[in-house]
Design an enzyme around this catalytic site. Structure first.
Site, PDB file in Angstrom:
ATOM      1  N   ASP A 330       0.871  -1.156   0.000  1.00 44.04           N
ATOM      2  CA  ASP A 330       0.000   0.000   0.000  1.00 44.04           C
ATOM      3  C   ASP A 330       0.927   1.231   0.000  1.00 44.04           C
ATOM      4  O   ASP A 330       2.117   1.109   0.300  1.00 44.04           O
ATOM      5  CB  ASP A 330      -0.884  -0.027   1.255  1.00 44.04           C
ATOM      6  N   ASP A 525      -1.765  -0.765   5.967  1.00 44.90           N
ATOM      7  CA  ASP A 525      -2.041  -0.209   7.291  1.00 44.90           C
ATOM      8  C   ASP A 525      -3.491   0.184   7.526  1.00 44.90           C
ATOM      9  O   ASP A 525      -3.901   0.357   8.667  1.00 44.90           O
ATOM     10  CB  ASP A 525      -1.168   1.039   7.524  1.00 44.90           C
ATOM     11  N   ASP A 529      -7.312  -1.912   3.652  1.00 46.68           N
ATOM     12  CA  ASP A 529      -6.361  -2.977   3.338  1.00 46.68           C
ATOM     13  C   ASP A 529      -6.743  -4.311   3.969  1.00 46.68           C
ATOM     14  O   ASP A 529      -6.102  -5.330   3.688  1.00 46.68           O
ATOM     15  CB  ASP A 529      -4.953  -2.595   3.817  1.00 46.68           C
TER      16      ASP A 529
END
Length: 630
Positions: A330, A525, A529
């Site tokens: 990410d 995080d 996600d």
């Protein structure tokens, strides 16, 4: 001089010995009785003392062997130890039989202590658990169990107390000690609007928070749940050793039977000598070093990781790390700091960059928005006076306006301004704030989310490990993603992704990778996600800034959010695998040599004790190297 660390280890040993005082006491009595037997003259009394010492030293092993037989699991190390030592007693080898059990029990004690040290590293986090929460009830504050507090409650955090639930500061300010949770020594300043995590310690003033999670969903609760689950998942290597032992033990028993029956099928004399060889063969063959040291190695690795503020949900994740083919990241909050920084100011129509920054900072001084804080920080770094503002007004999704030094100032999106803008303004791939002073377009401020310092070295590290695909999966737009990560050289960037899109990409990567029997890792995080973290073979979450849902689903949680910790996990996995196979190789080679010597009558029960217990102890100390590393 004894250090605090050495004193702590000694105290843990004393505590462990006290908790196991029955086992320790019986072993001491058994050893004393065996010593006493050498002073007794009458054979019958001497034999009685020997038998008492044997029973005291061996009853847990005998009991476990009996239980396993009842359950249908006959062939294990307890069974081998039992028939070998009972056989030794039958042929009058009392001291050897007692010594085998005593040394085996000492080995078990040291192995249990080693595991206790690993658990101690993990369980230190349990001390973070707050015992009470001060909740507002009417006009009073009432102490309650933190588990009874729900989302949206108002809590008072007193000086010296731990924050019981995640929340946002709604009144007051203070400094928090986050060292126990993140390892950072520097105190964190918090004031109204700041998000704080459960488990941190209030060092200065009382302040109030509004909880953003139920107790069960708070960051600390998720982390503690992860700690309790840490050793539950077996690795492929552990499963292999279990299967190996289940096949190996019956073969060993068969070999011992064949050795014992040699006099019946040959002209070999002294049946008692061949029976003794069979017993020696059994003791040497005990797979204790394999059965005990392999899981201990992985457990020690989990304890070593906890000391570095890294939580690993299951030791099988360490094995999977060594087979990675694809690593996906990410962007915001993972590779980047999640904090915007003013990187450029483009003035227009005769205005200067300093003027644009000063007027915009005046508008943003009362805002808690991340972009506002970045502009304020830039203005402070430029050492410019903060101008007063009046008639402040904010339009959601548009911008903010106010009167500064008698001029109406507007700052926000391009289409929110009321003045004419230059037609040649091009998209930059950064966050853009357009500024209007009075009736003129003054210019724009460009902000970017900066990479974490270790992002580049992590990508290089993964390249060195021959990871084939390093990809970026982000919900941000493509230009922002490319601009923010230009120096990282990803193999692929997928932008404008919804959580479902990230999940689909991850499933595609996994399907492709599994055709080659390789693993896929995702590092993230946020709440968005969570689905992809659950799907990945190995998932890594940020524990300091990450969402509670991400922490709950991740296999690895980085409590300090530092990307360097990912490299530490890989290096720990390498070292764990190396130690595991060192122990396996050591045990098999020594046992093979001594098994041959035992079969030919060249090894005694004392050599057998070394081949079993001695090798186990060497393997245990080798496994403990994982905890001794810095």
């Amino acid at each position: 001089m004894i250090t605090t660390k050495q004193r702590g280890k000694f105290q843990l040993l004393v505590k462990f010995a006290t908790a196991n005082k029955v086992a320790v006491g019986t072993l001491i009595i058994a050893i004393l009785l065996m010593s006493l037997s050498f002073l007794v003259v009458i054979d019958e009394i001497q034999i009685a003392i020997y038998l008492m010492a044997y029973f005291l030293a061996s009853y847990p092993v005998l009991f476990q062997a009996g239980q396993n037989i009842i359950r249908g699991r006959i062939f294990d190390e307890n069974f081998l130890m039992t028939i070998a030592t009972v056989g030794a007693i039958v042929i009058g080898e009392y001291p050897e039989a007692i010594a085998v059990m005593v040394f085996y029990r000492i080995g078990e004690f040291l192995e249990d202590y080693a595991i206790e040290r690993s658990k101690h590293s993990l369980s230190q986090l349990l001390q973070l658990q707050p015992q009470q929460a001060w909740i507002k009830a009417g006009h009073n504050w009432t102490a309650v169990d933190p588990a009874e507090v729900s989302k949206g409650s108002r809590l008072l955090i007193k000086p010296g107390e731990k924050v019981p639930l995640d929340g946002i500061v709604v009144a007051g300010n203070s400094f928090l000690n986050t060292a126990a949770l993140t390892g950072e020594a520097q105190l964190q300043s918090v004031s109204v609007g700041d998000q704080i995590l459960s488990g941190t310690l209030n060092q200065e003033n009382a302040f109030e928070i509004e909880t953003t999670q139920d107790y069960a969903d708070s960051t600390l609760t998720k982390i503690l749940k992860l700690v309790t689950e840490a050793s539950h998942k077996k690795t492929v290597t552990e499963k292999f050793i279990t299967r190996f032992a289940s096949k190996y033990t019956p073969l060993v028993v068969l070999g011992a039977v064949i050795i014992a029956l040699v006099p019946l099928f040959s002209n070999a004399a002294e049946p008692q000598e061949w029976f003794r060889r069979a017993l020696v063969f059994l003791v040497i063959a005990c797979p204790c070093a394999l059965v005990l040291s392999v899981p201990l190695s992985y457990f020690s690795a989990l304890g070593a990781a906890a000391k570095q503020k890294i939580l690993i949900r299951g030791s099988n994740s360490l094995d999977k790390l060594l087979q990675l083919q694809t690593v996906a990241f990410d962007k915001t909050g993972t590779l980047t700091q999640g904090k915007f920084k003013v990187t450029k100011i483009e003035p227009a129509n005769g205005f200067t960059a300093a003027e644009i920054l000063k007027f915009t900072a005046a508008l943003e001084q009362q805002s808690n928005h991340p972009l506002a804080r970045s502009i304020m920080a830039a203005n402070q770094a430029a050492k410019q006076t903060l101008l007063p503002v009046s008639d402040l007004s904010e339009t959601a999704g548009g911008g903010i306006s106010g009167v500064v030094t008698g001029k109406i100032v507007r700052a926000g999106k391009k289409n929110w301004l009321t003045c004419n803008l230059p037609t040649e303004l091009a998209a930059t791939g950064m966050t853009e704030i357009y500024v209007q002073i009075a009736t003129k377009y003054a210019g724009r401020i460009l902000l970017a989310d900066c990479l974490k310092p270790a992002a580049g070295s992590l990508i290089s590290f993964l390249r060195q490990r021959q990871v084939k695909n390093i990809v970026l999966l982000t919900g941000d737009n493509l230009k922002n993603a490319q601009q923010a990560t230009a120096s990282l050289q990803f193999d692929e960037i997928q932008a404008d992704l919804l959580p479902a899109d990230k999940l689909k990409f991850m499933e595609d990567y996994r399907q492709s990778a599994h055709n080659q029997r390789r693993q896929v890792m995702f590092v993230g995080d946020g709440v968005n996600d969570a689905p992809v973290l659950a799907s990945a073979d190995v998932s890594v979450a940020m524990g300091k800034s990450g969402a509670a849902a991400a922490i709950e689903l991740a296999d690895v949680v980085l409590l300090t959010d530092q990307l360097e910790q990912i490299q530490q996990v890989f290096l720990l996995a390498d070292k764990t695998r190396r130690i595991v196979w060192e122990n396996i190789g050591l045990a098999l080679v020594i046992k093979f040599i001594l098994l041959l010597l035992g079969a030919f009558g060249l090894a005694t029960l004392w050599e057998a004790v070394f081949a079993d217990v001695g090798v186990t102890l060497l393997a245990i100390f080798n496994a403990l190297r994982l905890q001794w590393q810095k």
